[in-house]
Write a protein that holds these residues in place. Structure first.
Motif, PDB file in Angstrom:
ATOM      1  N   ALA A  88     -10.940 -74.348  51.353  1.00  0.00           N
ATOM      2  CA  ALA A  88     -10.508 -74.968  50.252  1.00  0.00           C
ATOM      3  C   ALA A  88     -10.832 -74.284  49.153  1.00  0.00           C
ATOM      4  O   ALA A  88     -10.190 -74.579  47.950  1.00  0.00           O
ATOM      5  CB  ALA A  88     -11.510 -76.237  50.223  1.00  0.00           C
ATOM      6  N   ALA A  89     -11.815 -73.605  48.906  1.00  0.00           N
ATOM      7  CA  ALA A  89     -12.180 -72.469  47.585  1.00  0.00           C
ATOM      8  C   ALA A  89     -11.029 -71.781  47.213  1.00  0.00           C
ATOM      9  O   ALA A  89     -10.689 -71.578  46.239  1.00  0.00           O
ATOM     10  CB  ALA A  89     -13.405 -72.076  47.783  1.00  0.00           C
ATOM     11  N   LEU A  90     -10.412 -71.216  48.248  1.00  0.00           N
ATOM     12  CA  LEU A  90      -9.128 -70.204  48.236  1.00  0.00           C
ATOM     13  C   LEU A  90      -8.086 -70.935  47.579  1.00  0.00           C
ATOM     14  O   LEU A  90      -7.384 -70.669  46.902  1.00  0.00           O
ATOM     15  CB  LEU A  90      -8.904 -69.552  49.545  1.00  0.00           C
ATOM     16  CG  LEU A  90      -9.904 -68.792  50.239  1.00  0.00           C
ATOM     17  CD1 LEU A  90      -9.493 -68.285  51.552  1.00  0.00           C
ATOM     18  CD2 LEU A  90     -10.472 -67.601  49.514  1.00  0.00           C
ATOM     19  N   HIS A  91      -7.781 -72.204  48.222  1.00  0.00           N
ATOM     20  CA  HIS A  91      -6.618 -72.986  47.762  1.00  0.00           C
ATOM     21  C   HIS A  91      -6.796 -73.469  46.390  1.00  0.00           C
ATOM     22  O   HIS A  91      -5.971 -73.426  45.640  1.00  0.00           O
ATOM     23  CB  HIS A  91      -6.501 -74.053  48.702  1.00  0.00           C
ATOM     24  CG  HIS A  91      -5.681 -73.668  50.045  1.00  0.00           C
ATOM     25  ND1 HIS A  91      -4.507 -73.877  50.156  1.00  0.00           N
ATOM     26  CD2 HIS A  91      -6.172 -73.402  51.230  1.00  0.00           C
ATOM     27  CE1 HIS A  91      -3.947 -73.714  51.591  1.00  0.00           C
ATOM     28  NE2 HIS A  91      -5.193 -73.178  51.960  1.00  0.00           N
ATOM     29  N   LEU A  92      -8.077 -73.918  46.038  1.00  0.00           N
ATOM     30  CA  LEU A  92      -8.363 -74.390  44.718  1.00  0.00           C
ATOM     31  C   LEU A  92      -8.175 -73.490  43.729  1.00  0.00           C
ATOM     32  O   LEU A  92      -7.791 -73.344  42.500  1.00  0.00           O
ATOM     33  CB  LEU A  92      -9.703 -74.969  44.708  1.00  0.00           C
ATOM     34  CG  LEU A  92     -10.068 -75.711  43.207  1.00  0.00           C
ATOM     35  CD1 LEU A  92      -9.086 -76.858  42.969  1.00  0.00           C
ATOM     36  CD2 LEU A  92     -11.618 -76.118  43.390  1.00  0.00           C
ATOM     37  N   ALA A  93      -8.541 -72.135  43.883  1.00  0.00           N
ATOM     38  CA  ALA A  93      -8.432 -71.106  42.965  1.00  0.00           C
ATOM     39  C   ALA A  93      -7.033 -70.564  42.982  1.00  0.00           C
ATOM     40  O   ALA A  93      -6.659 -70.406  41.954  1.00  0.00           O
ATOM     41  CB  ALA A  93      -9.057 -69.761  43.732  1.00  0.00           C
ATOM     42  N   ALA A 270      -1.458 -79.281  47.509  1.00  0.00           N
ATOM     43  CA  ALA A 270      -1.944 -77.863  47.798  1.00  0.00           C
ATOM     44  C   ALA A 270      -0.667 -77.282  48.500  1.00  0.00           C
ATOM     45  O   ALA A 270       0.080 -77.795  49.389  1.00  0.00           O
ATOM     46  CB  ALA A 270      -3.094 -77.555  48.704  1.00  0.00           C
ATOM     47  N   HIS A 271      -0.631 -75.944  48.094  1.00  0.00           N
ATOM     48  CA  HIS A 271       0.557 -75.158  48.936  1.00  0.00           C
ATOM     49  C   HIS A 271       0.387 -75.120  50.335  1.00  0.00           C
ATOM     50  O   HIS A 271      -0.729 -75.236  50.787  1.00  0.00           O
ATOM     51  CB  HIS A 271       0.651 -73.808  48.250  1.00  0.00           C
ATOM     52  CG  HIS A 271       1.168 -73.709  46.965  1.00  0.00           C
ATOM     53  ND1 HIS A 271       2.511 -73.915  46.541  1.00  0.00           N
ATOM     54  CD2 HIS A 271       0.631 -73.469  45.607  1.00  0.00           C
ATOM     55  CE1 HIS A 271       2.907 -73.651  45.291  1.00  0.00           C
ATOM     56  NE2 HIS A 271       1.875 -73.461  44.760  1.00  0.00           N
TER      57      HIS A 271
END
Length: 291
Positions: A88-93, A270-271
């Protein structure tokens, strides 16, 4: 493509170096020559590396820059899950890099920063005025500080986060925003006071992968309620929470608890794929909360 889909782990494979050195030592010993201490020392260093519980990763950004992190090689280490970068940290970034206007020239508070990937990526690409990393686990906070320095930022001295004023000098800094002010805060959701939160003067609040346990959900919502009542005459901060849906009941509980305390929310898709990930893409949701 918004993000360069490359994550490099280093140092290079120690297995190859171990095999090479082992064979080289065997060859050398078969000649009946004098032992070379340098070869044995090198092999000892490689064996020590293989026992290491940490590795370094580079995540490349569309600007040509990258985020370098020291991460744990175990999902749970030192009694915490906060020493690795979660999906989720990767998607939020990725979402942040596609929406830099949300963060530009503003003060950002990140809850549960972990080892810092999302916040460092935002600091390097979205031009915030101030970014406040926060967590409560001592080991996580130590690693977070090291990773922030590894990426060229210098955190404010300990204790500075409780008094956050917008001086003229900071306003000038916010105009070019090339080097945001960075703060690392030890922030326990249960014990932090409304006065301390007011001192942070956050414009935007973000968090990733902090919704995975009912007890944590209740503590998070209590924290959000403190934020909603600590803004004095300031506009309420924008809040974005990203999480991987691993358990539908936990996700529904979070939404139900938000509804119970009157916090409105809307889903931000999210993508379907994140360019930081190579394997199976998780089901990640980003919620915007209105506190």
């Amino acid at each position: 493509t918004i993000l360069h889909p490359l994550c490099v782990k280093y140092p290079p494979s120690t297995k190859y170096r171990r095999c090479f050195l082992t064979e080289l030592i065997k060859k050398h010993e078969s000649t009946a020559a004098e032992p070379l201490d340098e070869l044995y020392d090198a092999l000892a260093d490689v064996l020590k590396e293989e026992e290491s519980t940490h590795c370094y990763k580079n995540y490349f950004l569309p600007t040509g820059d990258w985020v370098s992190l020291c991460e744990s090689t175990a999902l749970i280490s030192g009694g915490t899950t906060g020493l690795v970068t979660w999906e989720a940290a990767l998607h939020l970034a990725q979402w942040a890099l596609e929406n830099p206007g949300v963060f530009r020239d503003r003060t950002i508070l990140e809850l549960g920063s972990g080892i810092g990937f999302t916040g460092i990526a935002i600091c390097k690409t979205c031009q915030p005025r101030t970014f406040i990393f926060s967590d409560c686990h001592p080991r996580v906070l130590r690693q977070l500080g090291e990773n922030i320095r590894l990426n060229g930022f210098v955190p404010e001295p300990d204790g500075a986060w409780g008094i956050h004023t917008e001086s003229q000098g900071q306003e000038v800094e916010g105009e070019n925003c090339q080097t945001p002010k960075v703060i690392v805060a030890e922030l326990d959701w249960g014990s932090v006071t409304e006065k301390q939160l007011l001192g942070l003067r956050a414009d935007v609040v973000i968090a990733a992968d902090v919704v995975y346990d009912p007890e944590i959900i209740l503590a998070l919502i209590g924290m959000l309620q403190k934020l909603s009542t600590s803004r004095a005459d300031r506009k309420a901060p924008e809040v974005f929470i990203a999480f991987t849906i691993r358990n539908a009941d936990t996700y529904q509980l979070f939404q139900a608890e938000l509804d119970k305390v009157g916090i409105r929310w809307q889903m931000i898709p999210a993508h379907s794929s994140c360019n930081f990930l190579y394997d199976v893409q998780p089901d990640v949701t980003i919620l915007q909360l209105f506190i």
